[in-house]
Design a protein around this motif. Sequence first.
Motif, PDB file in Angstrom:
ATOM      1  N   THR A   1      47.247  15.053  52.692  1.00 41.14           N
ATOM      2  CA  THR A   1      47.006  15.603  51.361  1.00 41.14           C
ATOM      3  C   THR A   1      46.755  14.515  50.333  1.00 41.14           C
ATOM      4  O   THR A   1      45.918  14.671  49.445  1.00 41.14           O
ATOM      5  N   ALA A   2      47.472  13.396  50.446  1.00 38.91           N
ATOM      6  CA  ALA A   2      47.284  12.310  49.478  1.00 38.91           C
ATOM      7  C   ALA A   2      45.868  11.754  49.548  1.00 38.91           C
ATOM      8  O   ALA A   2      45.267  11.415  48.514  1.00 38.91           O
ATOM      9  N   ALA A   3      45.302  11.668  50.732  1.00 41.20           N
ATOM     10  CA  ALA A   3      43.941  11.161  50.882  1.00 41.20           C
ATOM     11  C   ALA A   3      42.933  12.153  50.299  1.00 41.20           C
ATOM     12  O   ALA A   3      41.988  11.762  49.609  1.00 41.20           O
ATOM     13  N   VAL A   4      43.127  13.449  50.568  1.00 41.64           N
ATOM     14  CA  VAL A   4      42.240  14.468  50.000  1.00 41.64           C
ATOM     15  C   VAL A   4      42.347  14.441  48.480  1.00 41.64           C
ATOM     16  O   VAL A   4      41.339  14.528  47.773  1.00 41.64           O
ATOM     17  N   HIS A   5      43.554  14.301  47.975  1.00 43.85           N
ATOM     18  CA  HIS A   5      43.793  14.247  46.528  1.00 43.85           C
ATOM     19  C   HIS A   5      42.999  13.103  45.899  1.00 43.85           C
ATOM     20  O   HIS A   5      42.366  13.265  44.848  1.00 43.85           O
ATOM     21  N   GLY A   6      43.019  11.943  46.550  1.00 40.93           N
ATOM     22  CA  GLY A   6      42.294  10.794  46.022  1.00 40.93           C
ATOM     23  C   GLY A   6      40.795  11.000  46.002  1.00 40.93           C
ATOM     24  O   GLY A   6      40.123  10.645  45.025  1.00 40.93           O
ATOM     25  N   VAL A   7      40.260  11.597  47.072  1.00 37.01           N
ATOM     26  CA  VAL A   7      38.813  11.841  47.118  1.00 37.01           C
ATOM     27  C   VAL A   7      38.421  12.864  46.059  1.00 37.01           C
ATOM     28  O   VAL A   7      37.415  12.694  45.357  1.00 37.01           O
ATOM     29  N   VAL A   8      39.214  13.924  45.919  1.00 35.80           N
ATOM     30  CA  VAL A   8      38.913  14.939  44.907  1.00 35.80           C
ATOM     31  C   VAL A   8      38.985  14.327  43.511  1.00 35.80           C
ATOM     32  O   VAL A   8      38.115  14.588  42.671  1.00 35.80           O
ATOM     33  N   ALA A   9      39.993  13.505  43.252  1.00 32.36           N
ATOM     34  CA  ALA A   9      40.114  12.869  41.936  1.00 32.36           C
ATOM     35  C   ALA A   9      38.901  11.988  41.644  1.00 32.36           C
ATOM     36  O   ALA A   9      38.368  11.995  40.527  1.00 32.36           O
ATOM     37  N   HIS A  10      38.444  11.253  42.650  1.00 35.35           N
ATOM     38  CA  HIS A  10      37.273  10.395  42.445  1.00 35.35           C
ATOM     39  C   HIS A  10      36.025  11.235  42.167  1.00 35.35           C
ATOM     40  O   HIS A  10      35.253  10.920  41.251  1.00 35.35           O
TER      41      HIS A  10
ATOM     42  N   GLY B   1      34.271  -1.588  66.363  1.00 33.24           N
ATOM     43  CA  GLY B   1      35.545  -2.284  66.536  1.00 33.24           C
ATOM     44  C   GLY B   1      36.558  -2.000  65.448  1.00 33.24           C
ATOM     45  O   GLY B   1      37.700  -2.454  65.524  1.00 33.24           O
ATOM     46  N   ALA B   2      36.171  -1.259  64.406  1.00 33.65           N
ATOM     47  CA  ALA B   2      37.106  -0.953  63.317  1.00 33.65           C
ATOM     48  C   ALA B   2      38.048   0.162  63.750  1.00 33.65           C
ATOM     49  O   ALA B   2      37.680   1.045  64.533  1.00 33.65           O
ATOM     50  N   ALA B   3      39.236   0.124  63.239  1.00 29.36           N
ATOM     51  CA  ALA B   3      40.223   1.161  63.552  1.00 29.36           C
ATOM     52  C   ALA B   3      39.850   2.450  62.824  1.00 29.36           C
ATOM     53  O   ALA B   3      39.272   2.407  61.735  1.00 29.36           O
ATOM     54  N   PRO B   4      40.176   3.593  63.413  1.00 29.98           N
ATOM     55  CA  PRO B   4      39.878   4.850  62.719  1.00 29.98           C
ATOM     56  C   PRO B   4      40.740   4.998  61.474  1.00 29.98           C
ATOM     57  O   PRO B   4      41.811   4.398  61.381  1.00 29.98           O
ATOM     58  N   PRO B   5      40.295   5.781  60.498  1.00 27.55           N
ATOM     59  CA  PRO B   5      41.097   5.982  59.285  1.00 27.55           C
ATOM     60  C   PRO B   5      42.466   6.561  59.648  1.00 27.55           C
ATOM     61  O   PRO B   5      42.561   7.456  60.485  1.00 27.55           O
ATOM     62  N   HIS B   6      43.508   6.047  59.025  1.00 31.06           N
ATOM     63  CA  HIS B   6      44.862   6.467  59.381  1.00 31.06           C
ATOM     64  C   HIS B   6      45.220   7.850  58.841  1.00 31.06           C
ATOM     65  O   HIS B   6      46.138   8.481  59.324  1.00 31.06           O
ATOM     66  N   ALA B   7      44.521   8.333  57.846  1.00 31.24           N
ATOM     67  CA  ALA B   7      44.869   9.615  57.226  1.00 31.24           C
ATOM     68  C   ALA B   7      44.141  10.792  57.862  1.00 31.24           C
ATOM     69  O   ALA B   7      44.351  11.919  57.476  1.00 31.24           O
ATOM     70  N   VAL B   8      43.293  10.532  58.855  1.00 31.09           N
ATOM     71  CA  VAL B   8      42.479  11.587  59.467  1.00 31.09           C
ATOM     72  C   VAL B   8      42.875  11.737  60.930  1.00 31.09           C
ATOM     73  O   VAL B   8      42.939  10.756  61.668  1.00 31.09           O
ATOM     74  N   ARG B   9      43.158  12.982  61.326  1.00 31.17           N
ATOM     75  CA  ARG B   9      43.507  13.276  62.710  1.00 31.17           C
ATOM     76  C   ARG B   9      42.684  14.458  63.198  1.00 31.17           C
ATOM     77  O   ARG B   9      42.524  15.437  62.466  1.00 31.17           O
ATOM     78  N   PRO B  10      42.184  14.381  64.421  1.00 35.04           N
ATOM     79  CA  PRO B  10      41.460  15.543  64.952  1.00 35.04           C
ATOM     80  C   PRO B  10      42.437  16.677  65.254  1.00 35.04           C
ATOM     81  O   PRO B  10      43.592  16.450  65.597  1.00 35.04           O
ATOM     82  N   VAL B  11      41.957  17.881  65.092  1.00 33.46           N
ATOM     83  CA  VAL B  11      42.762  19.070  65.379  1.00 33.46           C
ATOM     84  C   VAL B  11      42.152  19.759  66.591  1.00 33.46           C
ATOM     85  O   VAL B  11      40.949  19.992  66.637  1.00 33.46           O
ATOM     86  N   ARG B  12      42.993  20.053  67.547  1.00 31.36           N
ATOM     87  CA  ARG B  12      42.505  20.751  68.737  1.00 31.36           C
ATOM     88  C   ARG B  12      42.411  22.232  68.414  1.00 31.36           C
ATOM     89  O   ARG B  12      43.405  22.870  68.079  1.00 31.36           O
ATOM     90  N   VAL B  13      41.228  22.759  68.496  1.00 34.65           N
ATOM     91  CA  VAL B  13      41.020  24.177  68.236  1.00 34.65           C
ATOM     92  C   VAL B  13      41.112  24.911  69.565  1.00 34.65           C
ATOM     93  O   VAL B  13      40.320  24.676  70.476  1.00 34.65           O
ATOM     94  N   ASP B  14      42.092  25.773  69.673  1.00 31.30           N
ATOM     95  CA  ASP B  14      42.310  26.521  70.904  1.00 31.30           C
ATOM     96  C   ASP B  14      41.837  27.948  70.682  1.00 31.30           C
ATOM     97  O   ASP B  14      42.479  28.722  69.971  1.00 31.30           O
ATOM     98  N   ASP B  15      40.708  28.291  71.275  1.00 30.93           N
ATOM     99  CA  ASP B  15      40.142  29.617  71.055  1.00 30.93           C
ATOM    100  C   ASP B  15      40.317  30.530  72.267  1.00 30.93           C
ATOM    101  O   ASP B  15      39.594  31.504  72.432  1.00 30.93           O
TER     102      ASP B  15
END
Length: 135
Positions: free
Chosen positions: A30-39, A78-92
């Motif tokens: 949420t903090a990361a989304v908050h920052g992007v929305v504020a920007h 070679g860069a590390a993935p963003p720490h605030a983003v995680r994939p969600v497994r969608v189980d349908d």
Amino acid sequence: MADPQETVPFRALVAQTSAVLLTRGVEVETAAVHGVVAHLVGAMAQRVGMDEEEAVHLVTPEAVADIIVKATAERAPGAAPPHAVRPVRVDDRLVRVSVESLGHLVMATAQAGKYASLNGDSPAAAHPWSVSAPA
């Protein structure tokens, strides 16, 4: 003047953006989304020449989600993935359950919420009772 980031429309935009991101299979803190929305709101207010409280209504959750998803997809090798983003497994997958079994689950949730509210637990714990209580 109140902080525009503490207004209901701004918080609603952050929550709606998080929901849109979940539908795209990505969970973002949420903090990361908050920052992007504020920007984005600040940039929109400056570009259009209006107050940030009014500019909140010009930014859509889909636009914010597009920017976040695009930013997470583009990274240097070679860069590390963003720490605030995680994939969600969608189980349908579908599960066959009898209506009677589902009714028992609903009643158990209502009972747990009722006990939570009677014991003075937090409003979040008592929420199921208020939702399932008869009118």
